[in-house]
Design a protein around this motif. Structure first.
Motif, short mmCIF file in Angstrom:
data_model
loop_
_atom_site.label_atom_id
_atom_site.label_comp_id
_atom_site.label_asym_id
_atom_site.label_seq_id
_atom_site.Cartn_x
_atom_site.Cartn_y
_atom_site.Cartn_z
N THR A 1 -5.00 -0.55 -6.06
CA THR A 1 -5.58 -1.01 -4.80
C THR A 1 -6.47 -2.23 -5.03
O THR A 1 -6.46 -3.18 -4.23
CB THR A 1 -6.41 0.11 -4.14
N ILE B 1 -5.92 -5.84 -3.27
CA ILE B 1 -6.96 -6.47 -2.46
C ILE B 1 -7.32 -7.85 -3.03
O ILE B 1 -7.47 -8.82 -2.28
CB ILE B 1 -8.21 -5.57 -2.39
N ILE C 1 1.99 1.75 -3.41
CA ILE C 1 0.89 2.29 -4.22
C ILE C 1 0.80 3.80 -4.05
O ILE C 1 0.63 4.55 -5.02
CB ILE C 1 -0.44 1.62 -3.83
N PHE D 1 -4.83 4.74 -8.73
CA PHE D 1 -4.89 4.35 -7.32
C PHE D 1 -5.94 3.26 -7.11
O PHE D 1 -5.68 2.26 -6.44
CB PHE D 1 -5.22 5.57 -6.46
N TYR E 1 1.06 6.53 -6.87
CA TYR E 1 -0.08 7.44 -7.02
C TYR E 1 0.40 8.89 -7.06
O TYR E 1 -0.06 9.68 -7.90
CB TYR E 1 -1.03 7.20 -5.85
N PHE F 1 0.83 -1.20 0.00
CA PHE F 1 0.00 0.00 0.00
C PHE F 1 0.87 1.26 0.00
O PHE F 1 0.54 2.25 -0.67
CB PHE F 1 -0.93 0.00 1.20
#
Length: 219
Positions: free
Chosen positions: A44, A48, A26, A40, A30, A23
């Motif tokens: 994400t 997930i 990320i 994003f 981003y 994350f």
């Protein structure tokens, strides 16, 4: 808590650490892409999906053995099937990190010629993100490949023996990356931004210049 419960909790904590690291990567990507909400959401969603698939595959049919050895602690071993599924989790993590690196390299080569903002500290933010990201990925490949191989080709007692080292190194390196980025963009975490009226080194000015330089190239 029994040894088997401890073993299960340990594997879950390692996956959680990997999710946190992913994350953070990320968020860095981003920011590099001019705060692209579409990117994003896409990254994400991939993270997930991989996390759910890995967790369900690894722990839905978790089987192994963990016994308490006097003076040593819990000795954890995995069946061949469980070890293969846990190894696949590390493969998924490495693939996701490779995706992040590809996105960073692509963005940097696309925008390098058009970026125009003053150097802060030793290097500009684009160089820092690229060099730190490349070094992080290289270091993780060096430790993650042997770690993954232990799940498939090592003896029963050695399966997953490098997972703790790999997880700790990942957390340490990504923390160092963030601290290095902050240090290069400012005088330090506990510092107060300079109130110099000159045209150059205010942190806010640097961030605005970076955003404005990247945004015109956002798709």
């Amino acid at each position: 808590m029994s040894c088997l419960e401890y073993a299960l909790f340990r594997e879950l904590s390692i996956i959680l650490q990997a999710v946190v690291v992913c994350f953070i990567m990320i968020i860095r990507t981003y920011a590099l892409y001019g705060s692209s909400k579409r990117l994003f959401a896409w990254l994400t969603g991939i993270m997930i999906t991989l996390s759910i698939a890995v967790s369900a595959g690894s722990f839905g049919q978790f089987s192994g053995d963990a016994v308490l050895l006097p003076g040593v602690g819990c000795d954890q071993t995995f069946t061949t099937a469980t070890a293969a599924r846990l190894g696949l989790a590390w493969v998924a993590d490495m693939v996701f990190q490779l995706l992040i690196l590809i996105l960073i390299v692509y963005r940097i080569f696309k925008t390098r010629r058009s970026l125009r903002f003053p150097l802060v500290a030793r290097r500009n933010v684009i160089d820092i993100i690229f060099h730190d990201g490349a070094m992080y990925f290289g270091a993780m490949v060096l430790v993650n490949v042997p770690n993954t191989m232990t799940y498939y080709s090592a003896s029963v007692s050695a399966r997953g023996s490098l997972s703790t080292l790999t997880s700790c190194l990942s957390v340490t390196l990504v923390s160092r990356m963030m601290l290095n980025l902050h240090k290069s963009m400012d005088a330090g975490i506990l510092s107060i931004p300079s109130q110099d009226e000159g045209p150059s080194l205010a942190v806010l000015t640097t961030r605005v210049d970076l955003q404005s330089a990247i945004s015109p190239h956002h798709d």
